[in-house]
Design an enzyme around this catalytic site. Structure first.
Site, PDB file in Angstrom:
ATOM      1  CB  CYS A  19       6.513  -4.632  -6.556  1.00 54.07           C
ATOM      2  SG  CYS A  19       5.730  -3.028  -6.829  1.00 54.07           S
TER       3      CYS A  19
ATOM      4  CG  HIS B  91       5.767  -6.054  -2.564  1.00 52.89           C
ATOM      5  ND1 HIS B  91       6.417  -4.839  -2.457  1.00 52.89           N
ATOM      6  CD2 HIS B  91       4.770  -5.869  -3.477  1.00 52.89           C
ATOM      7  CE1 HIS B  91       5.836  -3.965  -3.268  1.00 52.89           C
ATOM      8  NE2 HIS B  91       4.841  -4.566  -3.891  1.00 52.89           N
TER       9      HIS B  91
ATOM     10  CG  ASN C  25       3.739  -1.011  -3.514  1.00 51.07           C
ATOM     11  OD1 ASN C  25       4.961  -1.086  -3.593  1.00 51.07           O
ATOM     12  ND2 ASN C  25       2.939  -1.738  -4.269  1.00 51.07           N
TER      13      ASN C  25
END
Ligand code: COA
Length: 306
Positions: free
Chosen positions: A108, A233, A263
């Site tokens: 990520c 993020h 996500n």
């Protein structure tokens, strides 16, 4: 010399899974997921290469340039189609590019790592004038759809940017970090599904991102007040809120997509960037902060004068 972003493109697979869909197959609810994570739905069944190709083509179109103008392709992904070849090679040929291509896996934090790698190569002597930087992940393919601790959080998507040598778009500082001692709190083995200690990841993420942003602002010689646009993020809105509160950055400066994407790992920051562009927030001269974190743990923050 600086590097501007000349065009942004995105791609999200068609199939959408809502929180209500999940609550029909596991013990959870729309209220719980929204309250604990800020997520309402996510896209699934995406294939990393296909999403990357679509996002890349959209970025080339937005930049109004042809494939021949791209001199390097970097694909940030943690879900490559195969162990090898690198998925970037498949994307390169499908887009009609004639340049070098490689994958970056920092999960990520991938887009922050990829951005810094691209920028560094572009400012080097004889470096590429234009780079296509793509984040693409098929998190649904490694999600255990019986595990309410992870299935509620992840989704699929891609976003791409055309980076170009220019007089504007200077990177003021970057901060990249990793701590492999924390590998066991979030990982995925070969041919297996995501394993996560959610509460632990949450706590470590808030600490790591806060420290990383403090570092990058100090290196850039600016304060939190100077930041105009935050592209965080997109893991959990509560993590974004906790970090912003610690840094004294108003939430209004953040641009978020997680409510409808969850996500998407490597695609998360560039999807937030596309949202910021749509919101009209990305004007030349503005101070833009990107910050990612994830498995590794690895994290990365970048400050750019747009
Ligand atoms: N639906 C309903 N209840 C759930 C649930 C779900 N999907 N998941 C967990 N619960 C329950 C737990 O069993 C627990 O019940 P208990 O109190 O009876 O034991 C309670 O809710 C609280 O669980 P907890 O794990 O403490 O919740 P949380 O507030 O930490 O939220 C996460 C869980 C996963 C949303 C949160 O920890 C998180 O987002 N962590 C970071 C994950 C992340 O960002 N990963 C990617 C990094 S790149």
């Amino acid at each position: 010399m600086a590097i501007r972003i000349r065009g942004i493109g995105t791609a999200l697979p068609e199939r959408i899974v809502t929180n209500d869909d999940l609550s029909r197959v596991m013990d959870t609810s729309d209220e719980w997921i929204r309250a604990r994570a800020g997520i309402g739905s996510r896209h699934v069944d995406g294939i990393t290469s296909e999403m990357a190709i679509e996002a890349g083509a959209n970025a080339l179109k937005a930049a109004d340039i042809s494939p021949a103008d791209i001199e390097l392709l970097i694909l940030c992904t943690t879900t490559p189609d195969q162990t090898f070849p690198a998925t970037s090679a498949v994307v390169q040929s499908s887009l009609g590019l004639g340049c070098g291509a490689f994958d970056v896996n920092a999960v990520c934090a991938g887009f922050a790592y990829g951005y810094v790698a691209a920028y560094g190569m572009m400012v080097a002597p004889t470096g590429p004038d234009r780079v296509l930087l793509i984040g693409s992940d098929s998190m649904s393919s490694i999600t255990d759809w019986t595990d309410r601790g992870t299935a509620i959080l992840f989704g699929d998507g891609a976003a791409a940017v055309v980076m170009e040598r220019h007089v504007q778009g200077e990177m003021l500082a970057f901060d990249l970090g990793a701590d492999g001692n924390l590998a066991s709190i979030l990982y995925c083995d070969h041919d297996a599904k995501i394993q996560m200690e959610g509460r632990e990841v949450f706590k470590k993420a808030v600490r790591a991102v806060t420290r990383s942003v403090e570092n990058v602002l100090e290196k850039a010689g600016i304060g939190a007040d100077d930041v105009d646009v935050v592209l965080p993020h997109q893991a959990n809105i509560r993590i974004i809120e906790a970090v912003c509160q610690r840094l004294g950055i108003p939430m209004e400066k953040t641009h978020n997509v997680l409510e409808t994407t969850g996500n998407t790992s490597g695609a998360s920051i560039p999807l937030a960037m596309a949202r910021a562009e749509a919101d009209g927030a990305l004007a030349p001269g503005r101070i833009v902060l990107m910050s990612g974190f994830g498995a590794g743990m690895a994290w990365g923050s970048v400050v750019v004068r747009w």
